[in-house]
Write an enzyme that holds these catalytic residues in place. Structure first.
Site, short mmCIF file in Angstrom:
data_model
loop_
_atom_site.label_atom_id
_atom_site.label_comp_id
_atom_site.label_asym_id
_atom_site.label_seq_id
_atom_site.Cartn_x
_atom_site.Cartn_y
_atom_site.Cartn_z
N GLU A 114 0.83 -1.21 0.00
CA GLU A 114 0.00 0.00 0.00
C GLU A 114 0.87 1.26 0.00
O GLU A 114 0.48 2.28 -0.58
CB GLU A 114 -0.96 0.00 1.19
CG GLU A 114 -1.95 -1.18 1.22
CD GLU A 114 -2.73 -1.39 -0.08
OE1 GLU A 114 -2.96 -0.42 -0.81
OE2 GLU A 114 -3.09 -2.55 -0.37
N HIS A 130 1.62 2.24 -3.49
CA HIS A 130 0.52 3.05 -4.06
C HIS A 130 0.59 4.47 -3.51
O HIS A 130 0.44 5.44 -4.23
CB HIS A 130 -0.84 2.46 -3.65
CG HIS A 130 -1.21 1.20 -4.37
ND1 HIS A 130 -1.28 1.11 -5.73
CD2 HIS A 130 -1.57 -0.03 -3.90
CE1 HIS A 130 -1.67 -0.12 -6.08
NE2 HIS A 130 -1.84 -0.83 -4.99
N GLU A 187 -0.53 -0.49 -9.76
CA GLU A 187 -0.17 -1.77 -9.17
C GLU A 187 1.30 -2.11 -9.43
O GLU A 187 1.93 -2.78 -8.62
CB GLU A 187 -1.09 -2.88 -9.73
CG GLU A 187 -1.08 -4.16 -8.94
CD GLU A 187 -1.61 -4.04 -7.51
OE1 GLU A 187 -2.14 -2.98 -7.14
OE2 GLU A 187 -1.48 -5.03 -6.76
#
Ligand code: ZN
Length: 496
Positions: free
Chosen positions: A262, A265, A291
């Site tokens: 995460e 991202h 991604e």
């Protein structure tokens, strides 16, 4: 007197503010909201979604947009902003606001229903609302339009220009490579025992350790934070406020690799130029590119020997059970390849097979070849066929992902695109930077982060995904670097 562009930007800031409110409400719903808030939240989000949709698709904004298209130089940032807005405008104006509102309300309700169904392992209680969600997706696809496959219209929303046909070809290559490598590992590989990674790990220690990792790799905790949620995700409402979630489970790697994922991202989002904040140019260009960044930090950096040469000692200091193992043993454990039930916890070799199952099921439900109520049987049969495993219950089967409850249908293949692109980008990064292992082992992540900022993060949505990939790597998306990288890494780990 303000120009057309100023007027357009001002309208877009209004839309952005409403979308920010919706995003905060969604983040809250998945992290802190009590159960009793669900009904009102669904109403609120439904109304705000309608307002954002109506404002963004208004005649006034449409007129400003077509004027701006004539006035701006397409090669400038402003030209790119207008082009991106035009694409979003076309995607939105093709879908009637009544359908948008229905989907928004349904997804808030479906999320609660999905959580309950998963907790009680009861797919059939979720099936009717999921059937309605797929019907909405079919209607969306018809409104958006497509030439070959209904799937193309849905996938294009997440990955501009990608088609079902691209996915079929991508999965053929991936499947061939994966099946051979997995078989080789299972038949000839030196087995790996990773039982020590499963235990009752204190949450506060996991939270602290993952926050140290986030800080060290360069996720800016002054412009973001990490909380817990049933399903890890990254969201945000400005470049200065990016939210991550993680979860604490028996498997120690869940929190660690979930957080690194995460954060990948999150750093992409934090890396947009501040001048673009709250404008359509800020953020990631597509889900596949997004991604690629999460997988790069999770797998290529986070599952490397170099990374753990630095972080195993502090991990062992927190979790004494690990002290009996050396770096080589630990490195092999965290890279264990084993066909398993849960996508988000799958190793990077078998991961794409999980995505393949979802892609095929989505196509079949959309075309009517498969009824939603029969999804568990289809799911279980495919897991048996591709991964060779039996699915014991729906909670660990077709109820495991949050996506369908949100109406995110056509989204899954972008995960596999991200896997391919992570290696494709890394190959170029490594050529430019040289000894990345030495940097990682020294905890010096700045050159890597800088390279990614320069070549990917700072571009925001300025270029299309295809243009960005071509510009950075000199070629279109390919499975070559991924297959080569995986083969080299896992042949060494399994000594084959
Ligand atoms: Zn991700």
């Amino acid at each position: 007197m303000s120009t057309t562009l100023d007027k357009l930007k001002s309208k877009l800031y209004d839309v952005n503010a409403i979308v920010a409110a919706i995003t905060i409400m969604d983040w809250d719903q998945q992290t802190y909201m009590p159960k009793g808030g669900a009904e009102a939240r669904a109403e609120h989000v439904g109304i705000l979604s309608r307002m954002a949709h109506e404002l963004f698709t208004s005649d006034e904004l449409g007129t400003l947009l077509s004027q701006a298209l004539k006035e701006v130089d397409p090669a400038t940032d402003e030209g790119a902003m207008v082009r991106v807005t035009q694409r979003d405008f076309e995607l939105r104006t093709k879908i009637p606001s009544s359908l948008v509102e229905e989907k928004s309300k349904l997804s808030a309700e479906a999320h609660e229903r999905w959580v309950e169904a998963r907790a009680h392992n009861d797919f059939q209680s979720f099936a009717p609302i999921l059937e309605r969600m797929f019907e909405i997706a079919r209607q969306e696809a018809e409104h958006l339009g497509y030439t070959d496959h209904i799937y193309d219209a849905l996938l294009d929303q997440y990955e501009e220009g990608a088609t079902a046909d691209d996915c079929v070809r991508m999965f053929e290559t991936l499947k061939a490579n994966t099946v051979t490598l997995v078989r080789n590992i299972q038949e000839n590989g030196e087995p790996i025992d990773d039982r020590v990674l499963y235990g009752n790990w204190p949450e506060h220690k996991q939270r602290h350790f993952t926050e140290v990792l986030l800080h060290d790799i360069g996720f800016d905790l002054d412009r973001g934070r990490q909380d817990t949620a049933p399903h890890p995700f990254c969201t945000g409402w400005s470049i200065g406020d990016i939210r991550l979630t993680t979860r604490f489970k028996d498997y120690l790697g869940s929190a660690i690799f979930g957080s690194l994922h995460e954060a990948g991202h999150g750093m992409y989002e934090q890396g947009s130029p501040m001048a673009w904040d709250r404008s359509p140019l800020a953020g990631g260009v597509s889900l596949g590119i997004h991604e690629s960044q999460s997988r790069l930090w999770e797998n290529i950096v986070g599952r490397s020997r170099a990374f753990w040469s630095r972080y195993l000692p502090p991990l062992q200091a927190e979790f004494h059970e690990l002290q009996a193992f050396d770096l080589d043993q630990f490195y092999r454990m965290i890279n264990k390849v084993e066909p398993s039930l849960i996508r988000v916890e799958a190793d990077e070799v078998t991961y794409n097979l999980h995505v393949l199952v979802r892609f095929e099921i989505e196509c079949d439900v959309l075309t009517g070849a498969l009824a939603v109520k029969d999804m568990p049987e289809a799911w279980n049969a495919k897991y048996k066929e591709y991964l060779g495993i039996d699915v014991p219950n729906d909670a660990n089967g077709c109820l495991q992902d949050v996506h369908w409850s949100m109406g995110s249908i056509g989204y899954f293949p972008t995960y596999s695109m991200g896997n391919l692109l992570s290696y494709q980008f890394w190959t170029v990064l490594q050529k430019d930077l040289g000894d990345t292992d030495a940097m990682i082992a020294a905890g010096n992540f700045e050159p890597i982060l800088d390279w990614l900022r320069t070549h990917i993060y700072s571009k925001g949505r300025k270029f299309t995904p295809k243009e960005l990939v071509l510009d950075v790597t000199g070629k279109t998306i390919t499975a070559d670097d991924y297959a080569a990288g995986l083969n080299a890494k896992y042949r060494e780990i399994y000594r084959i």
